[in-house]
Design an enzyme around this catalytic site. Structure first.
Site, PDB file in Angstrom:
ATOM      1  N   LYS A  44      16.758  56.094  13.655  1.00  0.00           N
ATOM      2  CA  LYS A  44      16.605  56.771  12.357  1.00  0.00           C
ATOM      3  C   LYS A  44      17.176  55.919  11.234  1.00  0.00           C
ATOM      4  O   LYS A  44      16.553  55.763  10.187  1.00  0.00           O
ATOM      5  CB  LYS A  44      17.305  58.138  12.438  1.00  0.00           C
ATOM      6  CG  LYS A  44      17.139  58.995  11.200  1.00  0.00           C
ATOM      7  CD  LYS A  44      17.252  60.472  11.519  1.00  0.00           C
ATOM      8  CE  LYS A  44      18.683  60.925  11.797  1.00  0.00           C
ATOM      9  NZ  LYS A  44      19.553  60.912  10.619  1.00  0.00           N
ATOM     10  N   SER A  45      18.349  55.341  11.441  1.00  0.00           N
ATOM     11  CA  SER A  45      18.974  54.529  10.387  1.00  0.00           C
ATOM     12  C   SER A  45      18.099  53.328  10.030  1.00  0.00           C
ATOM     13  O   SER A  45      17.879  53.027   8.850  1.00  0.00           O
ATOM     14  CB  SER A  45      20.340  54.012  10.864  1.00  0.00           C
ATOM     15  OG  SER A  45      21.216  55.082  11.069  1.00  0.00           O
ATOM     16  N   ARG A  49      15.772  52.521   6.460  1.00  0.00           N
ATOM     17  CA  ARG A  49      16.008  51.255   5.749  1.00  0.00           C
ATOM     18  C   ARG A  49      14.754  50.382   5.723  1.00  0.00           C
ATOM     19  O   ARG A  49      14.508  49.678   4.749  1.00  0.00           O
ATOM     20  CB  ARG A  49      17.191  50.519   6.397  1.00  0.00           C
ATOM     21  CG  ARG A  49      18.535  51.185   6.063  1.00  0.00           C
ATOM     22  CD  ARG A  49      19.612  50.738   7.030  1.00  0.00           C
ATOM     23  NE  ARG A  49      20.949  51.211   6.692  1.00  0.00           N
ATOM     24  CZ  ARG A  49      21.428  52.429   6.971  1.00  0.00           C
ATOM     25  NH1 ARG A  49      20.655  53.321   7.566  1.00  0.00           N
ATOM     26  NH2 ARG A  49      22.667  52.763   6.646  1.00  0.00           N
ATOM     27  N   GLY A 117      20.392  63.404   4.966  1.00  0.00           N
ATOM     28  CA  GLY A 117      21.505  62.821   4.219  1.00  0.00           C
ATOM     29  C   GLY A 117      21.279  61.338   3.970  1.00  0.00           C
ATOM     30  O   GLY A 117      21.482  60.834   2.860  1.00  0.00           O
ATOM     31  N   ARG A 145      25.749  69.632   1.262  1.00  0.00           N
ATOM     32  CA  ARG A 145      26.542  68.452   1.670  1.00  0.00           C
ATOM     33  C   ARG A 145      27.122  67.710   0.464  1.00  0.00           C
ATOM     34  O   ARG A 145      26.530  67.697  -0.606  1.00  0.00           O
ATOM     35  CB  ARG A 145      25.670  67.522   2.531  1.00  0.00           C
ATOM     36  CG  ARG A 145      25.246  68.209   3.811  1.00  0.00           C
ATOM     37  CD  ARG A 145      24.411  67.325   4.689  1.00  0.00           C
ATOM     38  NE  ARG A 145      25.204  66.216   5.224  1.00  0.00           N
ATOM     39  CZ  ARG A 145      24.699  65.245   5.980  1.00  0.00           C
ATOM     40  NH1 ARG A 145      23.398  65.254   6.270  1.00  0.00           N
ATOM     41  NH2 ARG A 145      25.467  64.284   6.435  1.00  0.00           N
ATOM     42  N   SER A 191      31.803  55.011   5.809  1.00  0.00           N
ATOM     43  CA  SER A 191      30.487  55.629   5.834  1.00  0.00           C
ATOM     44  C   SER A 191      29.427  54.599   5.469  1.00  0.00           C
ATOM     45  O   SER A 191      29.455  54.014   4.386  1.00  0.00           O
ATOM     46  CB  SER A 191      30.446  56.796   4.840  1.00  0.00           C
ATOM     47  OG  SER A 191      29.115  57.054   4.442  1.00  0.00           O
ATOM     48  N   ASP A 344      27.630  60.408  15.263  1.00  0.00           N
ATOM     49  CA  ASP A 344      26.599  61.424  15.513  1.00  0.00           C
ATOM     50  C   ASP A 344      26.596  61.903  16.961  1.00  0.00           C
ATOM     51  O   ASP A 344      25.832  62.806  17.312  1.00  0.00           O
ATOM     52  CB  ASP A 344      25.218  60.868  15.158  1.00  0.00           C
ATOM     53  CG  ASP A 344      25.080  60.636  13.657  1.00  0.00           C
ATOM     54  OD1 ASP A 344      25.785  61.302  12.888  1.00  0.00           O
ATOM     55  OD2 ASP A 344      24.277  59.770  13.268  1.00  0.00           O
ATOM     56  N   LYS A 371      28.458  66.982   8.125  1.00  0.00           N
ATOM     57  CA  LYS A 371      27.158  66.467   8.585  1.00  0.00           C
ATOM     58  C   LYS A 371      26.086  67.526   8.299  1.00  0.00           C
ATOM     59  O   LYS A 371      26.276  68.377   7.449  1.00  0.00           O
ATOM     60  CB  LYS A 371      27.238  66.100  10.064  1.00  0.00           C
ATOM     61  CG  LYS A 371      28.159  64.902  10.321  1.00  0.00           C
ATOM     62  CD  LYS A 371      27.611  63.654   9.694  1.00  0.00           C
ATOM     63  CE  LYS A 371      28.524  62.462   9.849  1.00  0.00           C
ATOM     64  NZ  LYS A 371      28.053  61.288   9.114  1.00  0.00           N
TER      65      LYS A 371
HETATM   66  C1  S3P Z   1      23.916  56.910   8.851  1.00  0.00           C
HETATM   67  C2  S3P Z   1      25.261  56.941   8.727  1.00  0.00           C
HETATM   68  C3  S3P Z   1      26.122  58.010   9.269  1.00  0.00           C
HETATM   69  C4  S3P Z   1      25.375  58.892  10.253  1.00  0.00           C
HETATM   70  C5  S3P Z   1      23.984  59.217   9.808  1.00  0.00           C
HETATM   71  C6  S3P Z   1      23.186  57.945   9.593  1.00  0.00           C
HETATM   72  C7  S3P Z   1      23.164  55.796   8.236  1.00  0.00           C
HETATM   73  O1  S3P Z   1      26.581  58.800   8.199  1.00  0.00           O
HETATM   74  O2  S3P Z   1      26.084  60.085  10.489  1.00  0.00           O
HETATM   75  O3  S3P Z   1      23.306  60.015  10.762  1.00  0.00           O
HETATM   76  O4  S3P Z   1      21.995  55.579   8.591  1.00  0.00           O
HETATM   77  O5  S3P Z   1      23.726  55.099   7.379  1.00  0.00           O
HETATM   78  P1  S3P Z   1      27.906  58.373   7.362  1.00  0.00           P
HETATM   79  O6  S3P Z   1      27.610  57.045   6.839  1.00  0.00           O
HETATM   80  O7  S3P Z   1      28.053  59.362   6.266  1.00  0.00           O
HETATM   81  O8  S3P Z   1      29.015  58.439   8.363  1.00  0.00           O
END
Ligand code: S3P
Length: 464
Positions: A44-45, A49, A117, A145, A191, A344, A371
């Site tokens: 997902k991250s 991106r 988020g 959030r 974060s 996570d 979260k």
């Molecule tokens: C993420 C960072 C994390 C994670 C989220 C994905 C990201 O959050 O919990 O699911 O892709 O940068 P935080 O950066 O707020 O810890």
């Protein structure tokens, strides 16, 4: 793009039931051993991106293995609304024609990020780095959030918060200035979302923007910046921290992205295979970036049989096939410093801890409270429903594992995909089935969760 992307959104909603409508309760129960080889969806991250960097590039970026979950599809729509051409050309295969750093156009409507988020916070940085105004919104979970953590550094860079709901929450309208100040920002929390928002805004600033974090968070943004040709430096900072420095106003060059399988999604079949007796499951091509492997380290310390087979590098990230066999687990003490590398994964680790023998103490979980839901509260309520002994001391969660768990309760998922999947996994091994009030939010990150788990022998019943 919108036509092509909205077609794929509709397909996804059909697979998973979607999550715009009425809740879909579900139940999981014990069956035989889990066996087989599976591929979990793209990370997902990295997926968020890939679309965002494609948008900030002049030319065409080709993406393969993109996670086609609701969260990422909302980011795709936002990129299109800001002027990129975003096209789905096949399953997981997407093309982005970007507009370049500083080339975004103001969207005509509010950008709706749904439950995401990451999408919303990273795009706040992107918009802040362009002289445009945009409104950000999301569902009830996302509206609850904290966003001040993003607004504070962006304001220091000169971004104007035109409007925000109480407490600096969504809906938020941002206006990027003509001339952005590059800053050095020491983040109060480790974060990746904060770090990435500042760096993405910093792309639009002259000079160097730096982010300092005292514990290293996932580094996909830094890696992708370098992959697209930006000048980015990463230096150690303190005992576990890092300082990331980016030279602003680069011309990003298109570069292909192949998205590896998401270790945070792999965590669910992985823990399922550990706790269901006789199981032997291989999860293919899972990303093993060292800033994402806290769960693997912890489970191995607990005695888990997890073999990393065929370790290799694909698309700039390390990956391996994970062969997981049912194991007798023992409780461990998980240090707070490990939290960013498994943030996570705590809900599903709590499930593994319930089936371990002895006490598992997970330290320093304050970030879990903010979260997709208050995950500390949601996890403890779930353990309660399953008849598992636990307590919370400050920001630590302590689970008393007895090697088995009674189950039989119903868990409230609070619009949180990871709470839903964690407690369905629990039900594969509890004495009595586990119920959850709503499975629909698994569509945000793992639309094919049910068919995939069912294919290896798990039993999940839904009302849909
Ligand atoms: C993420 C960072 C994390 C994670 C989220 C994905 C990201 O959050 O919990 O699911 O892709 O940068 P935080 O950066 O707020 O810890």
């Amino acid at each position: 793009m919108s036509t092509t992307a909205s077609v794929s959104v509709a397909e996804d909603a059909a697979v998973s039931g979607g999550h715009a409508g009425t809740p879909v309760p579900a139940l999981s129960r014990r069956a035989g051993a889990l066996k087989g080889e599976i591929v979990v969806p793209g990370d997902k991250s990295v997926s968020h991106r890939a679309l965002i960097f494609g948008t900030l590039t002049v030319g065409e970026t080709q993406i393969s293995g993109l996670l086609e979950g609701e969260d990422v599809l909302n980011t795709a729509r936002a990129c299109a609304a800001l002027g990129a051409q975003v096209e789905r050309v096949g399953p997981g295969a997407w093309r982005v024609h970007g507009v370049g750093v500083g080339g975004l156009s103001a969207p005509t409507d509010p950008l709706d990020f749904g439950n995401a988020g990451t999408g919303s916070r990273l795009m706040m940085g992107v918009v802040g780095g362009n002289p445009i105004t945009a409104t950000f919104d999301g569902d009830a979970s996302l509206r609850g959030r904290p966003m001040r953590r993003i607004l504070d550094p962006l304001e220091r860079m000169g971004v104007q918060v035109v409007a925000a709901a109480e407490g600096g929450r969504l809906p938020i309208t941002l206006k990027g200035p003509r001339d952005l100040n590059p800053i050095t920002y020491e983040s109060p929390v480790a974060s990746a979302q904060i770090k990435s928002a500042v760096l993405l805004a910093g792309l639009g600033a002259p000079g160097e923007t730096s982010v300092i974090e005292n514990e290293a968070s996932r580094d996909h943004t830094e890696r992708m910046l370098a992959h697209f040709g930006a000048d980015v430096r990463v230096e150690p900072y303190g005992e576990h921290g890092r300082k990331v420095t980016l030279k602003g106003r680069p011309e990003l060059k298109p570069a292909p992205i192949s998205v590896p399988a998401d270790p945070s999604s792999a965590a669910f079949p992985l823990v399922a295979a550990l706790i269901v007796p006789g199981s032997d499951v291989t999860i293919k091509g899972v990303m093993t970036n060292p800033l994402r492997t806290g769960l693997l380290i912890t489970l191995k310390e607990m005695g888990a049989s997890i073999e990393l087979v065929d370790e290799r590098v694909e698309g700039g990230e390390s990956v391996a096939d994970l062969r997981v066999r049912a194991s007798s687990l023992t409780g461990v003490d998980v240090p707070a410093a490990r939290a960013p590398s498994m943030i996570d994964e705590y809900p599903v680790l709590a499930v593994a801890a319930a089936f371990a023998t002895g006490t598992t103490r997970m330290r320093g979980l304050s970030e879990l409270r903010v979260k997709e839901s208050d995950r500390l509260a949601a996890v403890t309520a779930g353990l309660e429903a399953a008849g598992v002994a636990y307590h919370v001391e400050g920001d630590d969660l302590i689970v008393e594992g007895k090697g088995h768990a009674p189950g039989g309760g119903t868990v409230k998922t609070h619009m949180d995909h990871r709470i839903a999947m964690s407690f369905l996994v629990m039900g594969f091994a509890t004495d009595k089935p586990m119920k959850i009030d709503d499975i629909s939010f698994v569509a945000t990150s793992f639309p094919a969760f049910v068919p995939l788990m069912t294919a290896i022998g798990a039993v999940i019943e839904t009302a849909a």
